[in-house]
Design an enzyme around this catalytic site. Structure first.
Site: not given
Ligand code: NAD
Length: 281
Positions: A52, A96, A119
């Site tokens: 990422k 995460q 997200d």
């Protein structure tokens, strides 16, 4: 049968985003910024975070990864998120998952400013998506819908069967398909006859986590099949769809690896750019 190339589509999307970041830089004299937080040493998470960070930098965004030990106190993490929420240089925040057990995932997700929730997991974004309002869309389902659109521009009236009802994949995928005017059946571990449900589908989205669950004789001729699954097996990484069998009946199918996976990170970058643009308004 069309093998839907997620790698290539993700590359095209990153190229578009790179151009967009460059024009945003000219316009605002600043670029979008993504902060990814990793708690602990989960090997898969470490790879995801590294990628990422790398791809964000490649398209010209600011990107930083904050890595913390597994015993990080929850309140330290919440304070850090609060700090990032207030930081103008940060357009998107991603924590995460999975988190260590002593940290409350829900508290963490809700602590992120929903305008920086790249997200799309914050309840505000979940609610907005299901109400048909503007929202951050979870990256994997967003990637699936972009791949679907490559095969078929107009999905209106198609019967889609989503296998799996997770907050991460199945549920948001269902909302996206409804937005496209599909008739959607959402199935899960308690569904009585999954094969029967799949056989009625024009579109199958498999997001389960069971290697090669969807067999060739579960798929109607000409269906489009999107395989979200990533399963480690003795023969390597496989999806939730028996690729060889299903490729004989499907019109189009995503491979694993090289299908949905690469799209997830590209869509994270897309969401970060979108958050940046909204923040400038
Ligand atoms: P999850 O475990 O949260 O949810 C799995 C879902 O599958 C549940 O809703 C469950 O009811 C359903 N299910 C379980 N057994 C079933 C059965 N026999 N028949 C029908 N439904 C059944 O999983 P998740 O987080 O949604 O992930 C699903 C898969 O997608 C995993 O393999 C994961 O690794 C993969 N994944 C891939 C990406 C990507 O970028 N490609 C991203 C996230 C997750």
């Amino acid at each position: 049968m069309l093998k839907i190339d997620g790698k290539e589509t993700a590359m095209e999307l990153r190229t578009e985003l790179k151009k967009e970041v460059s024009s945003l830089k000219s316009k605002y004299n600043k670029v979008p910024g993504l902060t990814v937080i990793l708690v602990g040493e989960d090997p898969a998470s470490k790879i995801y975070v590294k990628n990422k960070e790398k791809f964000a930098k490649e398209i010209g965004m600011n990107s930083e990864a904050l890595r913390y030990p597994v015993d990080l106190e929850e309140k330290v993490l919440l304070n850090k998120i609060d700090e990032l929420n207030k930081d103008d240089k940060v357009s998107g925040i991603l924590v995460q998952l999975p988190l260590p057990k002593h940290i409350d995932k829900r508290k963490v997700i809700e602590a992120i400013d929903h305008k920086k929730d790249v997200d799309g997991f914050h309840p505000m974004n979940v609610g907005n998506l299901s109400s048909g309002y503007d929202s951050s869309i979870p990256c994997t389902p967003l990637g699936c819908s972009l791949l679907l659109k490559k095969v078929e521009k107009n999905l209106s009236g198609k019967h889609a069967v989503v296998i799996g009802r997770s907050n991460l994949n199945g549920k948001p995928m269902t909302q996206l398909l409804l937005k496209e005017n599909c008739t959607v059946t959402i199935t899960h571990s308690k569904t009585k006859d999954l094969k029967e449900e799949c056989l009625r589908a024009d579109i199958i989205i498999a997001a389960v986590g069971i290697p090669e669950l969807v067999k060739g004789d579960w798929v109607k001729k000409g269906a489009i099949v999107i395989d979200v699954g990533i399963n480690k097996t003795e023969k390597g990484i496989v999806g939730d769809v028996a690729f060889d069998e299903v490729s004989k009946v499907a019109k189009a199918l995503t491979p694993v690896p090289g299908g949905v996976g690469p799209m997830t990170i590209a869509c994270l970058l897309k969401n970060t750019v979108e958050c940046f643009k909204k923040a400038q308004k």
